[in-house]
Design an enzyme around this catalytic site. Structure first.
Site, short mmCIF file in Angstrom:
data_model
loop_
_atom_site.label_atom_id
_atom_site.label_comp_id
_atom_site.label_asym_id
_atom_site.label_seq_id
_atom_site.Cartn_x
_atom_site.Cartn_y
_atom_site.Cartn_z
NE ARG A 1 89.92 37.61 61.00
CZ ARG A 1 90.63 38.70 60.74
NH1 ARG A 1 91.27 39.32 61.72
NH2 ARG A 1 90.73 39.17 59.51
CB CYS B 1 97.95 39.48 60.67
SG CYS B 1 98.38 41.15 60.09
#
Length: 290
Positions: free
Chosen positions: A180, A240
């Site tokens: 990611r 995040c």
């Protein structure tokens, strides 16, 4: 005292009058599963706080603030009081998601100025496997009064992050999995990649093979892998996808002795809600070697 406490510590103190144990179990994509698991079985006397209903604000239609925006401080303080938590209460949080959800509550309470808050090592499964008692009975809660003293220095907003790029003001730590971070996969957010200059330290690597948190020295080694040292005079900003799994990395940094650590609560889902924000999709020089 450390921010992480072992099961034996909780077992020895669970009946003390100034202790409130909070069940934070929650699964992304299954918003009812945590509360249902709590109703089925939990640590005796524990209360339940839900990530999306209690520990986050409603999502902005434009996506600003991210997928799990910070709750309003006064609203959260009222919710904590209704859970029986006062400013004198010692709070122990647990989950079954590697400490991610419990760390969210830990960070929020620190943000509200409450120091006596801890994460139980190992989570609920480890508690059961250790033969500790469980119950389906829900505690009768005596409401308390919780007064927030917001610690604004623990938080950064999107404008501060944007203006810091290329200046060296912050060291950005991206807590998501490497694919990611690199922009190779994005199962949740509409845009892949990371904030330019961020260093990748996957939050779940803060735990050992047995699911318990790594030692302070081991945590320090994780961040040394991306060039961070406790002796550096830098401010670290952790993010995040939505500001939740950044919290266990904030906790790990604190355990490792880093003191100048902040959270970008909106995180990647907030960053990409602004069309002009730059995006990187390649490895950075300091990607984690772990």
């Amino acid at each position: 005292m450390n921010n992480i406490v072992p099961i034996k510590w909780v077992l020895a103190r669970m009946c003390e009058s100034d202790i409130v144990i909070v069940d934070c179990r929650f699964q992304l994509g299954k918003p009812l599963s945590g509360r249902e698991a709590y109703k089925e079985s939990h640590i005796p006397g524990a209360v339940y706080l839900d990530l999306e209903q209690d520990l986050s604000a409603p999502v902005d239609p434009d996506g600003h603030g991210g997928r799990h925006p910070l709750p309003d401080a006064a609203v959260l303080a009222d919710r904590l009081g209704k859970a029986g938590i006062s400013n004198e209460t010692r709070v122990v949080a647990y989950d079954d998601q590697g400490g991610a959800m419990a760390s969210r509550l830990w960070w929020l309470m620190k943000y509200l100025g409450h120091e006596q808050v801890y994460v139980m090592d190992g989570g609920f499964t480890a508690w059961k496997n250790a033969g500790c008692p469980v119950s389906a009975e829900q505690k009768i809660i005596v409401p308390a009064r919780f007064l927030a003293t917001v610690q604004h220095n623990m938080l950064v907003e999107v404008d501060e992050v944007r203006e810091s790029l290329g200046t060296g003001r912050f060291v950005l730590v991206d807590s998501r999995e490497a694919p990611r971070y690199r922009g190779e996969a994005e199962p949740i957010d509409r845009v892949a990649g990371h904030i330019p200059g961020a260093r990748n330290v996957f939050w779940a690597e803060g735990r050992g093979p047995d699911g318990t948190w790594k030692s302070a020295d081991e945590q320090a080694a994780r961040f040394a892998g991306v060039g961070l040292s406790q002796n550096d005079d830098v401010e670290i900003v952790v993010y995040c996808g939505s500001g939740v799994t950044a919290c266990p990395n904030v906790l790990a940094l604190r355990e490792a002795g880093f003191s100048r650590v902040k959270l970008y609560a909106g995180s990647w889902s907030d960053w990409i809600s602004y069309s002009g924000n730059p995006i990187a999709t390649r490895d950075e020089e300091h990607q984690s070697k772990a």
